[in-house]
Design a protein around this motif. Sequence first.
Motif, PDB file in Angstrom:
ATOM      1  N   LYS A 263      48.169  43.585  48.206  1.00  0.00           N
ATOM      2  CA  LYS A 263      47.675  42.227  47.970  1.00  0.00           C
ATOM      3  C   LYS A 263      46.475  41.926  48.866  1.00  0.00           C
ATOM      4  CE  LYS A 263      52.126  40.353  46.490  1.00  0.00           C
ATOM      5  NZ  LYS A 263      51.723  39.983  45.147  1.00  0.00           N
ATOM      6  N   LEU A 264      46.521  42.359  50.116  1.00  0.00           N
ATOM      7  CA  LEU A 264      45.412  42.087  51.025  1.00  0.00           C
ATOM      8  C   LEU A 264      44.154  42.832  50.604  1.00  0.00           C
ATOM      9  CD1 LEU A 264      47.258  42.151  54.466  1.00  0.00           C
ATOM     10  CD2 LEU A 264      46.206  40.165  53.363  1.00  0.00           C
ATOM     11  N   VAL A 265      44.326  44.056  50.120  1.00  0.00           N
ATOM     12  CA  VAL A 265      43.173  44.839  49.680  1.00  0.00           C
ATOM     13  C   VAL A 265      42.546  44.243  48.431  1.00  0.00           C
ATOM     14  CG1 VAL A 265      42.479  47.064  48.710  1.00  0.00           C
ATOM     15  CG2 VAL A 265      43.928  46.981  50.748  1.00  0.00           C
ATOM     16  N   ARG A 266      43.394  43.778  47.502  1.00  0.00           N
ATOM     17  CA  ARG A 266      42.891  43.268  46.231  1.00  0.00           C
ATOM     18  C   ARG A 266      42.454  41.814  46.290  1.00  0.00           C
ATOM     19  NH1 ARG A 266      47.230  45.574  41.769  1.00  0.00           N
ATOM     20  NH2 ARG A 266      46.672  47.793  41.942  1.00  0.00           N
ATOM     21  N   ALA A 267      42.897  41.098  47.310  1.00  0.00           N
ATOM     22  CA  ALA A 267      42.689  39.653  47.331  1.00  0.00           C
ATOM     23  C   ALA A 267      41.241  39.220  47.159  1.00  0.00           C
ATOM     24  CB  ALA A 267      43.254  39.072  48.634  1.00  0.00           C
ATOM     25  N   PRO A 268      40.263  39.881  47.792  1.00  0.00           N
ATOM     26  CA  PRO A 268      38.901  39.376  47.660  1.00  0.00           C
ATOM     27  C   PRO A 268      38.258  39.669  46.311  1.00  0.00           C
ATOM     28  CG  PRO A 268      39.197  40.738  49.641  1.00  0.00           C
ATOM     29  CD  PRO A 268      40.360  40.971  48.748  1.00  0.00           C
ATOM     30  N   THR A 269      38.896  40.512  45.482  1.00  0.00           N
ATOM     31  CA  THR A 269      38.247  40.974  44.260  1.00  0.00           C
ATOM     32  C   THR A 269      38.776  40.257  43.037  1.00  0.00           C
ATOM     33  OG1 THR A 269      39.861  42.743  43.885  1.00  0.00           O
ATOM     34  CG2 THR A 269      37.973  43.249  45.294  1.00  0.00           C
TER      35      THR A 269
ATOM     36  N   ALA B 210      43.934  28.402  49.825  1.00  0.00           N
ATOM     37  CA  ALA B 210      43.823  28.136  48.389  1.00  0.00           C
ATOM     38  C   ALA B 210      42.529  27.405  48.060  1.00  0.00           C
ATOM     39  CB  ALA B 210      45.033  27.330  47.912  1.00  0.00           C
ATOM     40  N   ARG B 211      42.174  26.406  48.862  1.00  0.00           N
ATOM     41  CA  ARG B 211      40.948  25.662  48.592  1.00  0.00           C
ATOM     42  C   ARG B 211      39.714  26.568  48.679  1.00  0.00           C
ATOM     43  NH1 ARG B 211      43.482  21.406  51.594  1.00  0.00           N
ATOM     44  NH2 ARG B 211      42.386  22.078  53.495  1.00  0.00           N
TER      45      ARG B 211
ATOM     46  N   ARG C 121      35.566  29.721  45.547  1.00  0.00           N
ATOM     47  CA  ARG C 121      34.896  30.973  45.176  1.00  0.00           C
ATOM     48  C   ARG C 121      34.999  31.238  43.676  1.00  0.00           C
ATOM     49  NH1 ARG C 121      37.012  33.742  48.873  1.00  0.00           N
ATOM     50  NH2 ARG C 121      38.681  34.806  47.756  1.00  0.00           N
ATOM     51  N   TRP C 122      36.183  30.973  43.101  1.00  0.00           N
ATOM     52  CA  TRP C 122      36.330  31.149  41.649  1.00  0.00           C
ATOM     53  C   TRP C 122      35.406  30.207  40.893  1.00  0.00           C
ATOM     54  CZ3 TRP C 122      42.376  30.854  41.939  1.00  0.00           C
ATOM     55  CH2 TRP C 122      42.872  32.050  42.460  1.00  0.00           C
TER      56      TRP C 122
ATOM     57  N   GLY D 127      33.158  29.791  37.184  1.00  0.00           N
ATOM     58  CA  GLY D 127      33.045  28.491  36.531  1.00  0.00           C
ATOM     59  C   GLY D 127      34.384  27.912  36.128  1.00  0.00           C
ATOM     60  N   VAL D 128      35.399  28.142  36.956  1.00  0.00           N
ATOM     61  CA  VAL D 128      36.751  27.632  36.655  1.00  0.00           C
ATOM     62  C   VAL D 128      36.839  26.182  37.139  1.00  0.00           C
ATOM     63  CG1 VAL D 128      39.220  27.961  36.998  1.00  0.00           C
ATOM     64  CG2 VAL D 128      37.708  29.945  36.908  1.00  0.00           C
ATOM     65  N   TRP D 129      36.632  25.232  36.221  1.00  0.00           N
ATOM     66  CA  TRP D 129      36.687  23.805  36.550  1.00  0.00           C
ATOM     67  C   TRP D 129      37.767  23.130  35.719  1.00  0.00           C
ATOM     68  CZ3 TRP D 129      34.014  21.776  40.527  1.00  0.00           C
ATOM     69  CH2 TRP D 129      32.927  22.503  41.021  1.00  0.00           C
ATOM     70  N   ARG D 130      38.658  22.407  36.391  1.00  0.00           N
ATOM     71  CA  ARG D 130      39.707  21.622  35.732  1.00  0.00           C
ATOM     72  C   ARG D 130      40.384  22.414  34.614  1.00  0.00           C
ATOM     73  NH1 ARG D 130      39.850  16.281  36.405  1.00  0.00           N
ATOM     74  NH2 ARG D 130      42.023  16.659  35.853  1.00  0.00           N
TER      75      ARG D 130
END
Length: 383
Positions: free
Chosen positions: A57-63, A96-97, A102-103, A108-111
Amino acid sequence: MSDEWLVWLGDDWGYQMSSPQQLAKALAGRYRTLWINSVGMRRPRLTRRDLARAFTKLVRAPTLSRETSPEVVVASVPLVPYHHRVSARALNRRIARATVARWRRNLGVWRPVVICALPTGLSIVDALEPRRLIYYCMDDFATLPGVDWPMIEALERDLLAAADRVVAASPWIAGLPRFRARGAAVLPHGVDYDHFARAQQPPSAEIARLVSSLPRPLLGFSGFIDGRIDVELLRAVASREDWGLLIVGEAAVDLGDLGRRRNVAMVGYRPYTVLPDYLAACDVLIAPYVRSQATAALQPLKIPEYLATGKPVVATALPALEDAADIVLLAQDEPGFLAAIERAAALPVAGRAERLARARAQSWQRRAEEFADLVGLHLAQSA
């Protein structure tokens, strides 16, 4: 395809193809889809399995990955799993914030419309500021083996209160007081029929060699082996030395000497993509469950998958399987289970057409359309 995002919070994508993953996959052609890998529901231990999963999870988290499905973006968020601690919850909200920001920049993940299958994803839900929130519950987490329910209970209570719609995988879950109070709808599991229908063909040469020394009939079990699986019943099946037993799946409980028996082959975890080839080698497929509070709410995903192979199916009688009594041999106890295997092995073709027809009628595409109706999604035409 709609420009709107569906964001799913569930288990680890591709490890075991759970019902939320199947629904996400079925809807991915209609919506832009982000899948967020699991946030644990128990306090981690210093075991090899827990450490390996934490490292992954730590390795994949930034990707952001499209490795498993080109239509699903997969992400992990390195949240702290000690949800009972105020400091951990505060840290998780900050993580989370930052991740959601970043997403938003990259995707473009909005609402978005958020479908949360695990209460531990609540901090991510809050950061996403969903336009609509659906709680899709696969299990009664209060009785699920391995779940730290005292830690999870408050999170689920908050999720139930925040959700715009609640969907449960079985009537039993929907009937629990906390779900009944929210008017939970029921959506039974489906099946990837075409995938498991591959087991109607002969197995590969490699798997045929694997089982060549085992006696016939060859009985098959696939799935995760935890406290809901009746290991003593598996041992009783294996004690019949004139039967072979093939076990495909990871075990979280002690199986004793089961794997050392000459008539048993245990191959451990195998990816979802190759499961049909192992089932193809078997004559009868079995689902031995403990009859307990933990299985009263269980809607076994493996049953429709087994049915799609066309092979006879023997299972412990659970409330969720009562409607399948005409096509699955259900047993109340050990003698009944062994006798049902005898009957199934003697008449392997009997009822085959009915089993296949029932599986075809439970496709995940059909379940996805039912899910969309239940939660008020507009299904854009797929490209």
